[in-house]
Design a protein around this motif. Structure first.
Motif, PDB file in Angstrom:
ATOM      1  N   VAL A   1      33.222  23.051  72.637  1.00 45.05           N
ATOM      2  CA  VAL A   1      32.441  24.735  73.125  1.00 45.05           C
ATOM      3  C   VAL A   1      31.800  25.402  71.672  1.00 45.05           C
ATOM      4  N   PRO A   2      30.719  25.556  71.114  1.00 43.00           N
ATOM      5  CA  PRO A   2      30.222  26.524  70.354  1.00 43.00           C
ATOM      6  C   PRO A   2      30.989  27.518  70.108  1.00 43.00           C
ATOM      7  N   ASP A   3      30.871  27.474  68.718  1.00 42.29           N
ATOM      8  CA  ASP A   3      31.437  29.225  68.169  1.00 42.29           C
ATOM      9  C   ASP A   3      31.473  30.689  68.803  1.00 42.29           C
ATOM     10  N   ARG A   4      29.712  30.385  69.282  1.00 42.92           N
ATOM     11  CA  ARG A   4      29.160  31.591  69.696  1.00 42.92           C
ATOM     12  C   ARG A   4      29.938  31.473  71.364  1.00 42.92           C
ATOM     13  N   MET A   5      30.080  30.788  72.094  1.00 45.44           N
ATOM     14  CA  MET A   5      30.131  30.931  73.122  1.00 45.44           C
ATOM     15  C   MET A   5      31.895  31.267  73.349  1.00 45.44           C
ATOM     16  N   GLN A   6      33.011  30.535  72.669  1.00 47.49           N
ATOM     17  CA  GLN A   6      34.239  30.497  72.331  1.00 47.49           C
ATOM     18  C   GLN A   6      34.671  32.035  72.293  1.00 47.49           C
ATOM     19  N   THR A   7      33.882  32.312  70.995  1.00 42.21           N
ATOM     20  CA  THR A   7      33.933  34.181  70.857  1.00 42.21           C
ATOM     21  C   THR A   7      33.435  35.443  71.939  1.00 42.21           C
ATOM     22  N   GLU A   8      32.642  34.834  72.963  1.00 41.03           N
ATOM     23  CA  GLU A   8      32.281  35.298  73.977  1.00 41.03           C
ATOM     24  C   GLU A   8      32.681  35.774  74.796  1.00 41.03           C
TER      25      GLU A   8
ATOM     26  N   HIS B   1      46.115  30.635  74.519  1.00 35.35           N
ATOM     27  CA  HIS B   1      46.586  29.487  73.535  1.00 35.35           C
ATOM     28  C   HIS B   1      46.585  28.269  74.684  1.00 35.35           C
ATOM     29  N   THR B   2      46.723  28.517  74.994  1.00 33.16           N
ATOM     30  CA  THR B   2      46.272  26.912  75.870  1.00 33.16           C
ATOM     31  C   THR B   2      44.436  27.287  76.503  1.00 33.16           C
ATOM     32  N   PHE B   3      44.240  28.045  77.363  1.00 35.74           N
ATOM     33  CA  PHE B   3      42.646  28.248  77.282  1.00 35.74           C
ATOM     34  C   PHE B   3      41.939  28.012  75.526  1.00 35.74           C
ATOM     35  N   GLN B   4      42.565  28.679  74.875  1.00 32.93           N
ATOM     36  CA  GLN B   4      41.705  28.051  73.809  1.00 32.93           C
ATOM     37  C   GLN B   4      41.554  26.657  73.059  1.00 32.93           C
ATOM     38  N   ASP B   5      42.615  26.593  72.936  1.00 35.98           N
ATOM     39  CA  ASP B   5      42.497  24.812  73.099  1.00 35.98           C
ATOM     40  C   ASP B   5      41.942  23.847  73.659  1.00 35.98           C
ATOM     41  N   GLY B   6      41.328  24.431  75.166  1.00 28.32           N
ATOM     42  CA  GLY B   6      41.027  23.525  75.927  1.00 28.32           C
ATOM     43  C   GLY B   6      39.428  23.686  75.412  1.00 28.32           C
ATOM     44  N   LEU B   7      38.825  25.349  74.671  1.00 28.90           N
ATOM     45  CA  LEU B   7      37.511  25.755  74.292  1.00 28.90           C
ATOM     46  C   LEU B   7      37.383  24.639  73.249  1.00 28.90           C
ATOM     47  N   THR B   8      38.574  24.454  72.510  1.00 32.10           N
ATOM     48  CA  THR B   8      38.363  24.066  71.184  1.00 32.10           C
ATOM     49  C   THR B   8      38.056  22.048  71.695  1.00 32.10           C
ATOM     50  N   ALA B   9      38.790  21.610  72.658  1.00 29.17           N
ATOM     51  CA  ALA B   9      38.899  20.367  72.986  1.00 29.17           C
ATOM     52  C   ALA B   9      37.192  19.740  73.516  1.00 29.17           C
TER      53      ALA B   9
ATOM     54  N   LEU C   1      26.037  34.394  81.843  1.00 31.08           N
ATOM     55  CA  LEU C   1      26.831  33.991  82.738  1.00 31.08           C
ATOM     56  C   LEU C   1      26.742  32.841  83.531  1.00 31.08           C
ATOM     57  N   GLU C   2      26.255  32.085  84.403  1.00 29.98           N
ATOM     58  CA  GLU C   2      25.663  31.112  84.925  1.00 29.98           C
ATOM     59  C   GLU C   2      26.474  30.105  83.663  1.00 29.98           C
ATOM     60  N   HIS C   3      25.611  30.265  82.203  1.00 31.35           N
ATOM     61  CA  HIS C   3      26.610  29.608  81.083  1.00 31.35           C
ATOM     62  C   HIS C   3      28.036  29.669  80.982  1.00 31.35           C
ATOM     63  N   LYS C   4      28.415  30.837  81.020  1.00 30.64           N
ATOM     64  CA  LYS C   4      30.133  31.044  80.861  1.00 30.64           C
ATOM     65  C   LYS C   4      30.518  30.506  82.119  1.00 30.64           C
ATOM     66  N   LYS C   5      30.084  29.724  83.264  1.00 30.91           N
ATOM     67  CA  LYS C   5      30.574  29.651  84.337  1.00 30.91           C
ATOM     68  C   LYS C   5      30.776  27.990  84.095  1.00 30.91           C
ATOM     69  N   THR C   6      29.830  27.842  83.471  1.00 29.73           N
ATOM     70  CA  THR C   6      29.789  25.890  84.034  1.00 29.73           C
ATOM     71  C   THR C   6      30.859  25.511  82.525  1.00 29.73           C
ATOM     72  N   VAL C   7      31.346  26.716  81.577  1.00 30.75           N
ATOM     73  CA  VAL C   7      32.411  26.040  80.917  1.00 30.75           C
ATOM     74  C   VAL C   7      34.098  26.765  81.367  1.00 30.75           C
ATOM     75  N   ILE C   8      33.694  27.246  81.952  1.00 33.24           N
ATOM     76  CA  ILE C   8      35.008  27.648  82.638  1.00 33.24           C
ATOM     77  C   ILE C   8      35.901  27.001  83.714  1.00 33.24           C
ATOM     78  N   GLU C   9      34.637  26.593  84.715  1.00 35.66           N
ATOM     79  CA  GLU C   9      35.040  25.653  85.657  1.00 35.66           C
ATOM     80  C   GLU C   9      35.371  24.504  85.127  1.00 35.66           C
ATOM     81  N   LYS C  10      35.316  24.055  83.712  1.00 34.29           N
ATOM     82  CA  LYS C  10      36.291  23.083  83.248  1.00 34.29           C
ATOM     83  C   LYS C  10      37.383  23.045  83.062  1.00 34.29           C
ATOM     84  N   LEU C  11      37.700  24.288  82.614  1.00 33.31           N
ATOM     85  CA  LEU C  11      39.168  24.492  82.523  1.00 33.31           C
ATOM     86  C   LEU C  11      40.262  25.262  82.841  1.00 33.31           C
ATOM     87  N   ALA C  12      38.987  25.568  84.261  1.00 34.02           N
ATOM     88  CA  ALA C  12      39.881  26.744  85.151  1.00 34.02           C
ATOM     89  C   ALA C  12      41.098  25.432  86.174  1.00 34.02           C
ATOM     90  N   PHE C  13      42.109  26.273  86.701  1.00 28.52           N
ATOM     91  CA  PHE C  13      43.678  25.419  87.024  1.00 28.52           C
ATOM     92  C   PHE C  13      43.164  25.435  88.825  1.00 28.52           C
TER      93      PHE C  13
END
Length: 429
Positions: A391-398, A380-388, A415-427
Protein backbone atom coordinates in the motif's frame (compact mmCIF):
# COMPACT_ATOMS: atom_id res chain seq x y z
CA UNK A 1 34.50 0.91 72.65
CA UNK A 2 35.64 2.82 75.75
CA UNK A 3 32.31 4.68 75.93
CA UNK A 4 30.61 1.41 76.90
CA UNK A 5 32.77 0.93 80.02
CA UNK A 6 30.22 2.85 82.08
CA UNK A 7 27.62 0.17 81.31
CA UNK A 8 29.83 -2.66 82.64
CA UNK A 9 29.48 -3.67 86.29
CA UNK A 10 31.06 -6.59 88.13
CA UNK A 11 29.11 -8.96 90.33
CA UNK A 12 31.34 -11.47 91.96
CA UNK A 13 33.67 -12.79 89.27
CA UNK A 14 31.31 -12.01 86.34
CA UNK A 15 30.58 -8.88 84.36
CA UNK A 16 27.10 -7.55 83.57
CA UNK A 17 25.56 -4.84 81.38
CA UNK A 18 23.63 -2.20 83.30
CA UNK A 19 22.09 0.99 81.95
CA UNK A 20 19.36 3.27 83.28
CA UNK A 21 16.41 3.78 80.95
CA UNK A 22 16.81 7.34 79.53
CA UNK A 23 14.08 9.83 80.38
CA UNK A 24 13.14 10.07 76.68
CA UNK A 25 12.11 6.40 76.68
CA UNK A 26 10.42 6.08 80.09
CA UNK A 27 7.03 6.44 78.47
CA UNK A 28 7.62 3.26 76.41
CA UNK A 29 9.87 1.25 78.77
CA UNK A 30 8.64 1.00 82.37
CA UNK A 31 11.88 -0.46 83.74
CA UNK A 32 14.28 1.66 85.76
CA UNK A 33 17.34 -0.32 84.69
CA UNK A 34 18.26 -2.57 81.79
CA UNK A 35 20.42 -5.41 83.08
CA UNK A 36 21.91 -8.37 81.21
CA UNK A 37 24.64 -10.87 82.01
CA UNK A 38 27.64 -10.54 79.69
CA UNK A 39 28.83 -14.08 80.53
CA UNK A 40 32.52 -13.24 80.76
CA UNK A 41 35.14 -12.68 83.46
CA UNK A 42 37.38 -10.70 81.12
CA UNK A 43 36.84 -6.94 81.33
CA UNK A 44 37.97 -6.14 77.77
CA UNK A 45 35.62 -8.79 76.39
CA UNK A 46 32.86 -7.46 78.64
CA UNK A 47 33.23 -3.96 77.14
CA UNK A 48 32.91 -5.36 73.60
CA UNK A 49 29.81 -7.33 74.53
CA UNK A 50 28.35 -4.32 76.34
CA UNK A 51 28.59 -2.37 73.08
CA UNK A 52 26.61 -5.08 71.28
CA UNK A 53 23.95 -5.15 74.01
CA UNK A 54 23.74 -1.38 73.98
CA UNK A 55 23.11 -1.32 70.22
CA UNK A 56 20.28 -3.83 70.60
CA UNK A 57 18.79 -1.90 73.53
CA UNK A 58 18.98 1.38 71.62
CA UNK A 59 17.29 -0.24 68.61
CA UNK A 60 14.63 -1.62 70.96
CA UNK A 61 13.84 1.82 72.37
CA UNK A 62 13.75 3.39 68.93
CA UNK A 63 11.38 0.66 67.75
CA UNK A 64 9.08 1.16 70.73
CA UNK A 65 8.84 4.87 69.93
CA UNK A 66 8.03 4.07 66.29
CA UNK A 67 5.40 1.55 67.35
CA UNK A 68 3.39 4.39 68.86
CA UNK A 69 3.54 6.45 65.66
CA UNK A 70 0.34 7.51 63.96
CA UNK A 71 1.89 6.43 60.65
CA UNK A 72 1.17 2.80 59.75
CA UNK A 73 4.47 2.52 57.85
CA UNK A 74 6.44 3.41 61.00
CA UNK A 75 4.46 0.99 63.17
CA UNK A 76 5.00 -1.87 60.73
CA UNK A 77 8.71 -1.16 60.47
CA UNK A 78 8.91 -0.96 64.27
CA UNK A 79 7.40 -4.45 64.53
CA UNK A 80 10.04 -5.79 62.12
CA UNK A 81 12.83 -4.10 64.08
CA UNK A 82 11.51 -5.32 67.44
CA UNK A 83 11.31 -8.88 66.17
CA UNK A 84 14.96 -8.58 65.13
CA UNK A 85 15.90 -7.28 68.60
CA UNK A 86 14.25 -10.36 70.09
CA UNK A 87 16.31 -12.55 67.77
CA UNK A 88 13.49 -13.72 65.51
CA UNK A 89 12.21 -12.86 62.05
CA UNK A 90 9.00 -10.88 61.79
CA UNK A 91 6.30 -12.93 60.11
CA UNK A 92 2.62 -12.14 59.50
CA UNK A 93 0.25 -13.87 61.91
CA UNK A 94 -1.07 -16.06 59.08
CA UNK A 95 2.44 -17.56 58.85
CA UNK A 96 3.14 -17.64 62.59
CA UNK A 97 0.17 -19.89 63.32
CA UNK A 98 1.49 -22.39 60.77
CA UNK A 99 4.97 -22.61 62.30
CA UNK A 100 6.11 -25.92 63.84
CA UNK A 101 4.99 -26.22 67.46
CA UNK A 102 8.53 -25.77 68.81
CA UNK A 103 8.99 -22.43 66.97
CA UNK A 104 5.58 -21.19 68.07
CA UNK A 105 6.38 -22.06 71.71
CA UNK A 106 9.74 -20.29 71.32
CA UNK A 107 7.90 -17.09 70.37
CA UNK A 108 5.53 -17.49 73.30
CA UNK A 109 8.49 -17.85 75.68
CA UNK A 110 10.14 -14.72 74.23
CA UNK A 111 6.97 -12.77 74.88
CA UNK A 112 6.70 -14.15 78.44
CA UNK A 113 10.25 -12.94 79.21
CA UNK A 114 9.84 -9.48 77.62
CA UNK A 115 7.01 -7.52 79.19
CA UNK A 116 4.08 -9.57 77.81
CA UNK A 117 1.63 -6.76 78.57
CA UNK A 118 3.32 -4.44 76.07
CA UNK A 119 1.15 -4.60 72.89
CA UNK A 120 4.12 -3.67 70.69
CA UNK A 121 5.92 -6.83 71.85
CA UNK A 122 2.95 -9.04 71.01
CA UNK A 123 2.58 -7.50 67.55
CA UNK A 124 6.28 -7.94 66.78
CA UNK A 125 6.51 -11.51 68.02
CA UNK A 126 3.21 -12.81 66.63
CA UNK A 127 3.01 -10.67 63.48
CA UNK A 128 -0.28 -8.87 64.09
CA UNK A 129 0.79 -5.38 63.03
CA UNK A 130 -1.14 -4.25 59.96
CA UNK A 131 0.89 -4.04 56.78
CA UNK A 132 1.45 -0.50 55.49
CA UNK A 133 -0.75 0.69 52.65
CA UNK A 134 1.46 2.86 50.47
CA UNK A 135 -0.03 4.62 47.46
CA UNK A 136 1.89 5.33 44.28
CA UNK A 137 1.78 9.06 45.05
CA UNK A 138 3.83 8.33 48.20
CA UNK A 139 6.25 5.90 46.54
CA UNK A 140 9.08 8.36 45.87
CA UNK A 141 8.97 9.87 49.37
CA UNK A 142 9.06 6.39 50.89
CA UNK A 143 11.89 5.34 48.60
CA UNK A 144 13.90 8.43 49.55
CA UNK A 145 13.67 7.53 53.22
CA UNK A 146 14.94 4.01 52.53
CA UNK A 147 17.58 4.61 49.85
CA UNK A 148 19.41 7.40 51.63
CA UNK A 149 22.68 6.34 50.04
CA UNK A 150 21.41 7.66 46.71
CA UNK A 151 20.83 11.19 47.99
CA UNK A 152 23.49 11.62 50.68
CA UNK A 153 25.88 14.43 49.77
CA UNK A 154 23.73 15.87 46.99
CA UNK A 155 23.10 19.62 46.99
CA UNK A 156 19.66 21.10 46.28
CA UNK A 157 20.15 21.21 42.53
CA UNK A 158 21.47 17.67 42.37
CA UNK A 159 18.50 16.48 44.42
CA UNK A 160 16.15 18.20 41.98
CA UNK A 161 17.84 16.46 39.05
CA UNK A 162 17.67 13.11 40.88
CA UNK A 163 14.01 13.49 41.85
CA UNK A 164 12.55 14.85 38.62
CA UNK A 165 12.67 11.70 36.44
CA UNK A 166 11.28 9.64 39.32
CA UNK A 167 8.51 12.15 39.96
CA UNK A 168 7.72 12.11 36.24
CA UNK A 169 7.52 8.31 36.17
CA UNK A 170 5.14 8.24 39.13
CA UNK A 171 3.01 11.04 37.64
CA UNK A 172 2.77 9.16 34.33
CA UNK A 173 1.71 5.99 36.13
CA UNK A 174 -1.01 7.80 38.10
CA UNK A 175 -2.27 9.50 34.92
CA UNK A 176 -2.44 6.27 32.92
CA UNK A 177 -3.43 3.75 35.59
CA UNK A 178 -4.40 5.26 38.97
CA UNK A 179 -3.03 6.27 42.34
CA UNK A 180 -3.28 2.66 43.50
CA UNK A 181 -1.61 0.98 46.47
CA UNK A 182 1.75 -0.49 45.57
CA UNK A 183 0.78 -3.98 46.73
CA UNK A 184 -2.28 -3.94 44.44
CA UNK A 185 -0.33 -3.41 41.19
CA UNK A 186 -0.88 -6.19 38.68
CA UNK A 187 1.00 -7.21 35.56
CA UNK A 188 -2.09 -6.27 33.54
CA UNK A 189 -1.77 -2.67 34.74
CA UNK A 190 1.91 -2.69 33.84
CA UNK A 191 1.10 -3.95 30.35
CA UNK A 192 -1.45 -1.16 30.04
CA UNK A 193 1.24 1.37 31.05
CA UNK A 194 3.59 -0.21 28.51
CA UNK A 195 0.90 0.06 25.80
CA UNK A 196 0.50 3.76 26.61
CA UNK A 197 4.23 4.26 26.17
CA UNK A 198 4.19 2.21 22.97
CA UNK A 199 1.58 4.57 21.55
CA UNK A 200 3.64 7.61 22.56
CA UNK A 201 6.77 6.13 20.95
CA UNK A 202 4.85 5.66 17.72
CA UNK A 203 2.89 8.91 17.63
CA UNK A 204 5.39 11.34 19.13
CA UNK A 205 8.45 9.70 17.54
CA UNK A 206 10.04 9.12 20.95
CA UNK A 207 12.90 6.74 21.68
CA UNK A 208 12.21 3.54 23.66
CA UNK A 209 14.77 4.75 26.17
CA UNK A 210 12.27 7.34 27.42
CA UNK A 211 9.81 4.60 28.26
CA UNK A 212 12.51 2.43 29.78
CA UNK A 213 13.52 5.22 32.15
CA UNK A 214 9.99 5.34 33.54
CA UNK A 215 9.77 1.56 33.81
CA UNK A 216 13.22 1.31 35.39
CA UNK A 217 12.54 3.96 38.04
CA UNK A 218 9.15 2.49 38.89
CA UNK A 219 10.57 -1.02 39.02
CA UNK A 220 13.40 -0.13 41.38
CA UNK A 221 11.36 2.07 43.72
CA UNK A 222 8.56 -0.48 43.90
CA UNK A 223 10.96 -3.37 44.52
CA UNK A 224 13.01 -1.60 47.21
CA UNK A 225 10.00 -0.24 49.13
CA UNK A 226 8.19 -3.59 49.02
CA UNK A 227 11.31 -5.42 50.21
CA UNK A 228 11.93 -2.94 53.02
CA UNK A 229 8.36 -3.20 54.33
CA UNK A 230 8.14 -6.99 53.77
CA UNK A 231 5.31 -6.51 51.27
CA UNK A 232 4.70 -9.52 49.05
CA UNK A 233 4.47 -8.64 45.37
CA UNK A 234 4.60 -10.33 41.98
CA UNK A 235 7.35 -8.21 40.39
CA UNK A 236 4.85 -6.51 38.07
CA UNK A 237 7.50 -4.51 36.18
CA UNK A 238 9.65 -7.51 35.31
CA UNK A 239 10.25 -8.12 31.59
CA UNK A 240 8.44 -4.95 30.50
CA UNK A 241 11.35 -2.96 29.06
CA UNK A 242 11.57 -2.05 25.39
CA UNK A 243 14.60 -2.91 23.31
CA UNK A 244 16.72 0.15 22.59
CA UNK A 245 16.36 -0.16 18.80
CA UNK A 246 15.28 2.88 16.86
CA UNK A 247 11.67 1.81 16.59
CA UNK A 248 11.37 -0.26 19.75
CA UNK A 249 9.87 -3.71 19.96
CA UNK A 250 6.66 -4.54 18.12
CA UNK A 251 4.76 -7.75 18.60
CA UNK A 252 2.10 -8.12 15.89
CA UNK A 253 -0.28 -11.04 16.17
CA UNK A 254 -0.26 -13.35 13.18
CA UNK A 255 -3.46 -13.03 11.16
CA UNK A 256 -4.16 -16.70 11.65
CA UNK A 257 -3.97 -16.26 15.44
CA UNK A 258 -6.48 -13.41 15.35
CA UNK A 259 -8.81 -15.28 13.01
CA UNK A 260 -8.74 -18.70 14.69
CA UNK A 261 -8.01 -17.87 18.34
CA UNK A 262 -8.80 -14.31 19.36
CA UNK A 263 -12.04 -13.45 17.56
CA UNK A 264 -13.70 -16.82 18.31
CA UNK A 265 -12.37 -16.66 21.89
CA UNK A 266 -13.80 -13.31 23.05
CA UNK A 267 -17.46 -14.32 23.29
CA UNK A 268 -17.47 -13.95 27.09
CA UNK A 269 -15.59 -10.63 27.12
CA UNK A 270 -17.73 -7.69 28.27
CA UNK A 271 -19.66 -6.28 25.29
CA UNK A 272 -17.97 -2.89 25.13
CA UNK A 273 -14.43 -4.27 25.26
CA UNK A 274 -15.32 -7.00 22.77
CA UNK A 275 -16.80 -4.45 20.36
CA UNK A 276 -13.71 -2.24 20.58
CA UNK A 277 -11.34 -5.17 20.03
CA UNK A 278 -13.31 -6.13 16.93
CA UNK A 279 -13.03 -2.57 15.61
CA UNK A 280 -9.28 -2.33 16.27
CA UNK A 281 -8.60 -5.72 14.66
CA UNK A 282 -10.09 -4.67 11.32
CA UNK A 283 -9.10 -0.99 11.23
CA UNK A 284 -5.71 -0.80 12.97
CA UNK A 285 -7.01 2.16 14.99
CA UNK A 286 -5.45 3.01 18.31
CA UNK A 287 -7.69 1.43 20.98
CA UNK A 288 -8.34 4.84 22.51
CA UNK A 289 -9.73 6.24 19.25
CA UNK A 290 -12.94 4.20 18.89
CA UNK A 291 -13.21 4.00 22.69
CA UNK A 292 -13.44 7.80 23.00
CA UNK A 293 -15.54 8.36 19.88
CA UNK A 294 -19.18 9.26 20.66
CA UNK A 295 -21.90 7.33 18.85
CA UNK A 296 -22.51 10.09 16.31
CA UNK A 297 -18.98 9.61 14.95
CA UNK A 298 -19.94 6.11 13.82
CA UNK A 299 -21.74 6.61 10.50
CA UNK A 300 -23.24 3.16 10.13
CA UNK A 301 -26.05 4.09 7.74
CA UNK A 302 -23.77 5.71 5.17
CA UNK A 303 -23.20 4.07 1.79
CA UNK A 304 -19.76 3.19 3.13
CA UNK A 305 -20.03 2.79 6.92
CA UNK A 306 -17.18 4.63 8.59
CA UNK A 307 -15.74 6.09 11.77
CA UNK A 308 -14.78 9.75 11.98
CA UNK A 309 -11.76 10.28 14.23
CA UNK A 310 -11.52 13.96 15.08
CA UNK A 311 -11.33 16.15 18.16
CA UNK A 312 -14.24 18.02 19.68
CA UNK A 313 -15.05 19.62 23.03
CA UNK A 314 -14.83 16.28 24.84
CA UNK A 315 -12.60 14.15 22.65
CA UNK A 316 -8.84 14.62 22.36
CA UNK A 317 -6.68 12.95 19.73
CA UNK A 318 -2.96 12.26 19.82
CA UNK A 319 -1.79 14.59 17.04
CA UNK A 320 -3.25 16.54 14.11
CA UNK A 321 -2.26 13.60 11.91
CA UNK A 322 -4.60 11.32 13.87
CA UNK A 323 -7.63 13.08 12.40
CA UNK A 324 -9.05 10.84 9.68
CA UNK A 325 -11.99 8.83 8.39
CA UNK A 326 -11.75 5.05 8.59
CA UNK A 327 -14.09 2.69 6.68
CA UNK A 328 -15.70 -0.03 8.80
CA UNK A 329 -15.61 -3.50 7.27
CA UNK A 330 -15.88 -7.05 8.61
CA UNK A 331 -15.45 -7.36 12.38
CA UNK A 332 -15.07 -3.57 12.68
CA UNK A 333 -18.58 -3.01 11.33
CA UNK A 334 -20.01 -5.71 13.59
CA UNK A 335 -18.17 -4.25 16.56
CA UNK A 336 -19.38 -0.71 15.78
CA UNK A 337 -22.99 -1.88 15.64
CA UNK A 338 -22.58 -3.62 18.98
CA UNK A 339 -20.88 -0.56 20.50
CA UNK A 340 -23.46 2.07 19.50
CA UNK A 341 -26.26 -0.23 20.68
CA UNK A 342 -25.01 -0.23 24.26
CA UNK A 343 -26.99 1.77 26.81
CA UNK A 344 -23.88 2.83 28.69
CA UNK A 345 -20.19 3.00 27.78
CA UNK A 346 -17.66 2.80 30.59
CA UNK A 347 -14.41 3.24 28.66
CA UNK A 348 -14.95 6.63 27.00
CA UNK A 349 -13.22 8.40 29.89
CA UNK A 350 -11.17 5.43 31.10
CA UNK A 351 -9.30 4.00 28.15
CA UNK A 352 -6.56 2.69 30.45
CA UNK A 353 -9.19 0.48 32.08
CA UNK A 354 -10.06 -0.80 28.60
CA UNK A 355 -6.51 -1.96 27.89
CA UNK A 356 -6.21 -3.52 31.34
CA UNK A 357 -9.49 -5.40 30.89
CA UNK A 358 -8.62 -6.67 27.40
CA UNK A 359 -5.07 -7.67 28.35
CA UNK A 360 -6.33 -9.52 31.42
CA UNK A 361 -8.91 -11.37 29.34
CA UNK A 362 -6.30 -12.34 26.73
CA UNK A 363 -4.05 -13.71 29.48
CA UNK A 364 -6.80 -15.51 31.38
CA UNK A 365 -8.04 -17.22 28.21
CA UNK A 366 -4.60 -18.06 26.74
CA UNK A 367 -5.13 -15.71 23.80
CA UNK A 368 -1.70 -14.08 23.85
CA UNK A 369 0.46 -15.44 21.06
CA UNK A 370 3.47 -14.80 23.32
CA UNK A 371 3.68 -13.10 26.74
CA UNK A 372 4.78 -9.89 24.98
CA UNK A 373 1.63 -9.63 22.86
CA UNK A 374 -1.05 -7.23 24.05
CA UNK A 375 -4.18 -5.41 22.88
CA UNK A 376 -2.04 -2.85 21.04
CA UNK A 377 -0.42 -5.66 19.02
CA UNK A 378 -3.55 -5.72 16.82
CA UNK A 379 -2.53 -2.33 15.44
CA UNK A 380 0.87 -3.68 14.46
CA UNK A 381 -0.78 -6.60 12.69
CA UNK A 382 -2.78 -4.14 10.61
CA UNK A 383 0.35 -2.12 9.80
CA UNK A 384 2.16 -5.27 8.70
CA UNK A 385 -0.82 -6.08 6.49
CA UNK A 386 -0.56 -2.71 4.76
CA UNK A 387 3.13 -3.32 4.13
CA UNK A 388 2.46 -6.80 2.76
CA UNK A 389 -0.06 -5.36 0.28
CA UNK A 390 2.47 -2.74 -0.90
CA UNK A 391 0.00 0.00 0.00
CA UNK A 392 1.45 3.43 -0.91
CA UNK A 393 2.93 5.44 1.95
CA UNK A 394 0.30 8.17 1.81
CA UNK A 395 -2.53 5.65 2.04
CA UNK A 396 -0.77 3.96 4.98
CA UNK A 397 -0.45 7.23 6.87
CA UNK A 398 -4.11 8.10 6.11
CA UNK A 399 -5.28 4.79 7.55
CA UNK A 400 -2.91 4.62 10.54
CA UNK A 401 -3.09 8.29 11.54
CA UNK A 402 0.64 8.89 11.05
CA UNK A 403 2.52 11.91 9.77
CA UNK A 404 3.21 11.93 6.02
CA UNK A 405 6.82 13.05 5.64
CA UNK A 406 6.63 14.38 2.09
CA UNK A 407 4.83 17.52 0.83
CA UNK A 408 1.09 16.87 0.63
CA UNK A 409 -0.72 17.64 -2.64
CA UNK A 410 -4.38 17.07 -3.46
CA UNK A 411 -7.11 15.79 -1.19
CA UNK A 412 -5.66 12.34 -0.62
CA UNK A 413 -7.28 8.89 -0.86
CA UNK A 414 -11.06 8.80 -1.09
CA UNK A 415 -13.26 6.81 1.27
CA UNK A 416 -13.94 4.35 -1.56
CA UNK A 417 -10.21 3.88 -2.13
CA UNK A 418 -9.62 3.32 1.58
CA UNK A 419 -12.38 0.76 1.64
CA UNK A 420 -10.76 -1.32 -1.08
CA UNK A 421 -7.67 -1.64 1.10
CA UNK A 422 -9.41 -2.27 4.43
CA UNK A 423 -11.67 -4.92 2.88
CA UNK A 424 -8.52 -6.97 2.18
CA UNK A 425 -7.30 -6.71 5.77
CA UNK A 426 -10.55 -6.91 7.73
CA UNK A 427 -11.57 -10.11 9.52
CA UNK A 428 -14.87 -11.72 8.60
CA UNK A 429 -16.79 -14.27 10.63
Amino acid sequence: MTEYKRYVVKRGDWYHFQRAVPAAYKSVDRRRWVRQALKTRDFAEAVVRAGEVNRRVSAYWASLVKSGSAHSNDRYRAAIDLASVFGIEYRPFSEVIQLPAAEFVQRANILAKNDPENPAHFKAIFGTEDKPRIKMSALLAEYEKIAKDETTGKNADQLRVWRNPRKRAVANWIKVVSDCHIDDITQYQTLDFRDWWLERIEVDNLKPGSANKDLSHLNKMHRVVCKFHRIDHIKPFQDTYFSEGIEGEKYPFSRDWIETRILPGIASMNDEARALLMIVASTGARPSEPARAPNEKFRLDADIPHLIIEPDDKVKIKTKYSKRIVPLCGSALDGARLLVGLKKRRYMEKTSSLSAAVNKYLSDHNLRETPNHSFYSLRHTFQDGLTALDVPDRMQTELMGHKFDRPVYGTGPTLEHKKTVIEKLAFYS
